[in-house]
Enzyme design. Structure first.
Site, PDB file in Angstrom:
ATOM      1  N   PRO A   1      -3.339 -11.650  10.950  1.00  0.00           N
ATOM      2  CA  PRO A   1      -3.672 -11.375  12.358  1.00  0.00           C
ATOM      3  C   PRO A   1      -3.796  -9.866  12.563  1.00  0.00           C
ATOM      4  O   PRO A   1      -3.072  -9.086  11.923  1.00  0.00           O
ATOM      5  CB  PRO A   1      -2.465 -11.919  13.128  1.00  0.00           C
ATOM      6  CG  PRO A   1      -1.352 -12.008  12.136  1.00  0.00           C
ATOM      7  CD  PRO A   1      -1.992 -12.226  10.799  1.00  0.00           C
ATOM      8  N   ASP A   2      -4.709  -9.456  13.416  1.00  0.00           N
ATOM      9  CA  ASP A   2      -4.814  -8.041  13.769  1.00  0.00           C
ATOM     10  C   ASP A   2      -3.840  -7.789  14.922  1.00  0.00           C
ATOM     11  O   ASP A   2      -4.088  -8.182  16.071  1.00  0.00           O
ATOM     12  CB  ASP A   2      -6.254  -7.691  14.169  1.00  0.00           C
ATOM     13  CG  ASP A   2      -6.426  -6.186  14.317  1.00  0.00           C
ATOM     14  OD1 ASP A   2      -5.536  -5.529  14.900  1.00  0.00           O
ATOM     15  OD2 ASP A   2      -7.446  -5.658  13.839  1.00  0.00           O
ATOM     16  N   ILE A   3      -2.741  -7.161  14.592  1.00  0.00           N
ATOM     17  CA  ILE A   3      -1.655  -7.002  15.571  1.00  0.00           C
ATOM     18  C   ILE A   3      -2.124  -6.156  16.756  1.00  0.00           C
ATOM     19  O   ILE A   3      -1.953  -6.526  17.919  1.00  0.00           O
ATOM     20  CB  ILE A   3      -0.416  -6.351  14.906  1.00  0.00           C
ATOM     21  CG1 ILE A   3       0.012  -7.183  13.691  1.00  0.00           C
ATOM     22  CG2 ILE A   3       0.721  -6.212  15.899  1.00  0.00           C
ATOM     23  CD1 ILE A   3       1.002  -6.483  12.773  1.00  0.00           C
TER      24      ILE A   3
ATOM     25  N   LYS B   1       7.900 -17.578 -10.364  1.00  0.00           N
ATOM     26  CA  LYS B   1       7.218 -16.448 -10.980  1.00  0.00           C
ATOM     27  C   LYS B   1       6.053 -16.951 -11.839  1.00  0.00           C
ATOM     28  O   LYS B   1       6.234 -17.855 -12.659  1.00  0.00           O
ATOM     29  CB  LYS B   1       8.215 -15.671 -11.843  1.00  0.00           C
ATOM     30  CG  LYS B   1       7.624 -14.394 -12.370  1.00  0.00           C
ATOM     31  CD  LYS B   1       8.604 -13.634 -13.250  1.00  0.00           C
ATOM     32  CE  LYS B   1       7.839 -12.542 -13.976  1.00  0.00           C
ATOM     33  NZ  LYS B   1       8.556 -12.017 -15.124  1.00  0.00           N
TER      34      LYS B   1
ATOM     35  N   ASN C   1       0.846  -1.193   0.000  1.00  0.00           N
ATOM     36  CA  ASN C   1       0.000   0.000   0.000  1.00  0.00           C
ATOM     37  C   ASN C   1       0.881   1.242   0.000  1.00  0.00           C
ATOM     38  O   ASN C   1       2.107   1.147   0.020  1.00  0.00           O
ATOM     39  CB  ASN C   1      -0.975  -0.023   1.186  1.00  0.00           C
ATOM     40  CG  ASN C   1      -0.231  -0.053   2.502  1.00  0.00           C
ATOM     41  OD1 ASN C   1       0.470   0.886   2.854  1.00  0.00           O
ATOM     42  ND2 ASN C   1      -0.367  -1.169   3.229  1.00  0.00           N
TER      43      ASN C   1
ATOM     44  N   LYS D   1     -11.190  -2.596  18.563  1.00  0.00           N
ATOM     45  CA  LYS D   1      -9.795  -2.982  18.826  1.00  0.00           C
ATOM     46  C   LYS D   1      -9.506  -3.026  20.323  1.00  0.00           C
ATOM     47  O   LYS D   1      -8.471  -3.546  20.729  1.00  0.00           O
ATOM     48  CB  LYS D   1      -8.845  -1.972  18.166  1.00  0.00           C
ATOM     49  CG  LYS D   1      -9.091  -1.805  16.672  1.00  0.00           C
ATOM     50  CD  LYS D   1      -7.996  -2.420  15.850  1.00  0.00           C
ATOM     51  CE  LYS D   1      -8.302  -2.261  14.376  1.00  0.00           C
ATOM     52  NZ  LYS D   1      -7.456  -3.104  13.551  1.00  0.00           N
TER      53      LYS D   1
HETATM   54  O1  C5P Z   1      -8.675  -2.289  11.009  1.00  0.00           O
HETATM   55  P1  C5P Z   1      -7.820  -1.208  10.469  1.00  0.00           P
HETATM   56  O2  C5P Z   1      -6.762  -1.695   9.507  1.00  0.00           O
HETATM   57  O3  C5P Z   1      -8.581  -0.045   9.898  1.00  0.00           O
HETATM   58  O4  C5P Z   1      -7.085  -0.623  11.776  1.00  0.00           O
HETATM   59  C1  C5P Z   1      -6.018   0.224  11.707  1.00  0.00           C
HETATM   60  C2  C5P Z   1      -5.218   0.122  12.978  1.00  0.00           C
HETATM   61  O5  C5P Z   1      -4.999  -1.229  13.334  1.00  0.00           O
HETATM   62  C3  C5P Z   1      -3.844   0.690  12.819  1.00  0.00           C
HETATM   63  O6  C5P Z   1      -3.421   1.142  14.086  1.00  0.00           O
HETATM   64  C4  C5P Z   1      -3.032  -0.505  12.350  1.00  0.00           C
HETATM   65  O7  C5P Z   1      -1.650  -0.351  12.625  1.00  0.00           O
HETATM   66  C5  C5P Z   1      -3.641  -1.612  13.156  1.00  0.00           C
HETATM   67  N1  C5P Z   1      -3.653  -2.930  12.487  1.00  0.00           N
HETATM   68  C6  C5P Z   1      -2.890  -3.956  12.983  1.00  0.00           C
HETATM   69  N2  C5P Z   1      -2.918  -5.187  12.390  1.00  0.00           N
HETATM   70  C7  C5P Z   1      -3.714  -5.412  11.323  1.00  0.00           C
HETATM   71  C8  C5P Z   1      -4.511  -4.376  10.819  1.00  0.00           C
HETATM   72  C9  C5P Z   1      -4.457  -3.151  11.409  1.00  0.00           C
HETATM   73  O8  C5P Z   1      -2.139  -3.743  13.957  1.00  0.00           O
HETATM   74  N3  C5P Z   1      -3.728  -6.602  10.781  1.00  0.00           N
END
Ligand code: C5P
Length: 400
Positions: free
Chosen positions: A309-311, A291, A209, A345
């Site tokens: 995973p959502d860190i 490739k 991105n 979150k």
């Molecule tokens: O859910 P979203 O991507 O909109 O949330 C953004 C926030 O969550 C940011 O602080 C981003 O660094 C964190 N994030 C994360 N892991 C992910 C997705 C988002 O830590 N997989």
């Protein structure tokens, strides 16, 4: 402003980078400082004192025997009113003098007579910088609590390339602002994620991105300047590591997750986690080891995705979790969406970027959303916003 009310004595010595000191004087003033210039005789061969006088609106001093100071003690008078002395450019000769306590001109004398901090920005040919004598002098200055800013590496006026370029004027202004930053996070440990992530499709292609990492790096730097011990986990970002920050580079969201968890496990306690990284929500389920080749006219690969995973949410749920700050790039209904994301979150503070296209820019505008509502940080440079955000975080975190 970053240097509001500060009185800076700007010492200019005789190197070709002296021409940049004029821009530096302006930058210091724009940041709110009052600037008094003192030049060595050699510096006046490169830039006329009149230039600095016109820019700063203050008389420029070059001579120990200047009769404009009533008691004829320019070295005492000038150094007593300064909050800091910044010598930029600082030649090898000046560093040698300062290291040995010589006092044979006005600038060297007032550095010796000072009660305020001394910061120097070396600028010289790379061989002069690398010379053992210069390195000895620099080591001595460091031991004497002099702050050395730079030098940078790159093209030099003499046509050679290497270490010895003076830091750019804006970098020096930022360094000075860091130097004066209140130590709001002294003794705290902060972990920051920054930049984009990169999810491979095959060995040469991937999904990423537009995040540049600038905001996250600025926050890491501001936390460090505020006295924190800072670890930075960065996705692919072509940015210099802020001084004093421990950086781990990663590519994928999974690697970022793992690096964050190891950093948390390794530290006895992390006070604050700031998740600034633009983490990919999905990755390609089965990236190809080779490739991918185009075969027929209608042949297109089918990519399958799995969720990353959502860190941030994972960190916020950990036992003994740090105080967590999330970021959001929402395009509409900022506050309502921000509050919803904050709750989802499980974090006390969510920072929303206001408006589109903040990616890659040097400025930004933020909306801070917490349990009490929202507060706007108006458009400013990312460095300045980062400092403002650090002040907001410092106010909110529990005391230890
Ligand atoms: O859910 P979203 O991507 O909109 O949330 C953004 C926030 O969550 C940011 O602080 C981003 O660094 C964190 N994030 C994360 N892991 C992910 C997705 C988002 O830590 N997989």
């Amino acid at each position: 402003m970053m240097l509001e009310g500060k009185r800076i004595l700007l010492g200019v010595t005789g190197g070709v980078a002296a021409y940049k000191a004029a821009e530096l004087a302006r930058g210091l003033q724009r940041a709110g400082a009052r600037v008094q210039v003192v030049m060595t005789d050699a510096a006046t061969r490169f830039v006329a004192p009149a230039t600095f006088q016109a820019l700063t609106g203050e008389p420029v001093f070059t001579d120990q025997w200047d009769t404009r100071i009533a008691n004829n003690m320019a070295h005492i008078e000038l150094s007593r009113v300064a909050d800091a002395i910044l010598v930029a450019p600082a030649t090898a000769d000046f560093l040698a003098k300062a290291a040995h306590g010589l006092a044979d001109d006005l600038l060297a004398t007032l550095c010796l007579a000072r009660e305020c901090p001394l910061l120097v920005a070396p600028a010289m040919n790379r061989q002069m910088w690398l010379h053992p004598a210069t390195q000895r002098n620099v080591a001595q200055l460091v031991a004497d609590d002099v702050v050395i800013l730079g030098p940078d590496s790159g093209e030099q006026a003499c046509g050679e390339t290497g270490l010895g370029r003076m830091l750019e004027p804006q970098d020096l202004v930022d360094e000075l602002a860091d130097f004066f930053a209140p130590r709001l996070l002294a003794g705290r440990r902060v972990l920051v994620t920054a930049g984009p992530t990169y999810e491979p499709i095959d060995p040469v292609r991937g999904i990423t991105n537009l995040s540049s990492g600038k905001m996250g790096f600025a926050i890491a730097r501001a936390c460090r300047a505020a006295g924190a011990q800072v670890a930075l986990v960065a996705g692919p970002a072509a940015l210099a590591t802020p001084r004093g920050v421990a950086r781990t580079d990663v590519r994928t969201a999974q690697q970022m997750h793992d690096a964050v968890m190891s950093a948390l496990d390794a530290a006895t306690h992390t006070d604050v986690f700031v998740a600034v990284a633009a983490v990919a929500d999905w990755r390609v389920a089965n990236p190809s080891e080779r490739k991918l080749k185009k075969r027929g006219a209608h042949d297109a690969p089918k990519l399958e995705f799995v969720q990353n995973p959502d860190i941030l949410a994972t960190v916020a749920r950990r036992a003994g979790a740090p105080w967590c700050v999330g970021f959001a790039a929402e395009s509409e209904d900022l506050e309502a969406n921000g509050q919803a994301k904050r709750a989802a979150k499980g974090v006390p503070l969510l920072v929303a970027n206001i408006g589109h296209a903040t990616f890659g820019r040097d400025d930004n505008e933020l909306l801070l959303i917490d349990e009490h509502g929202s507060r706007r940080l108006p458009r400013a440079g990312k460095a300045q916003l980062a400092r403002a955000l650090v002040a907001e975080i410092a106010q909110r975190i529990p005391s230890r």
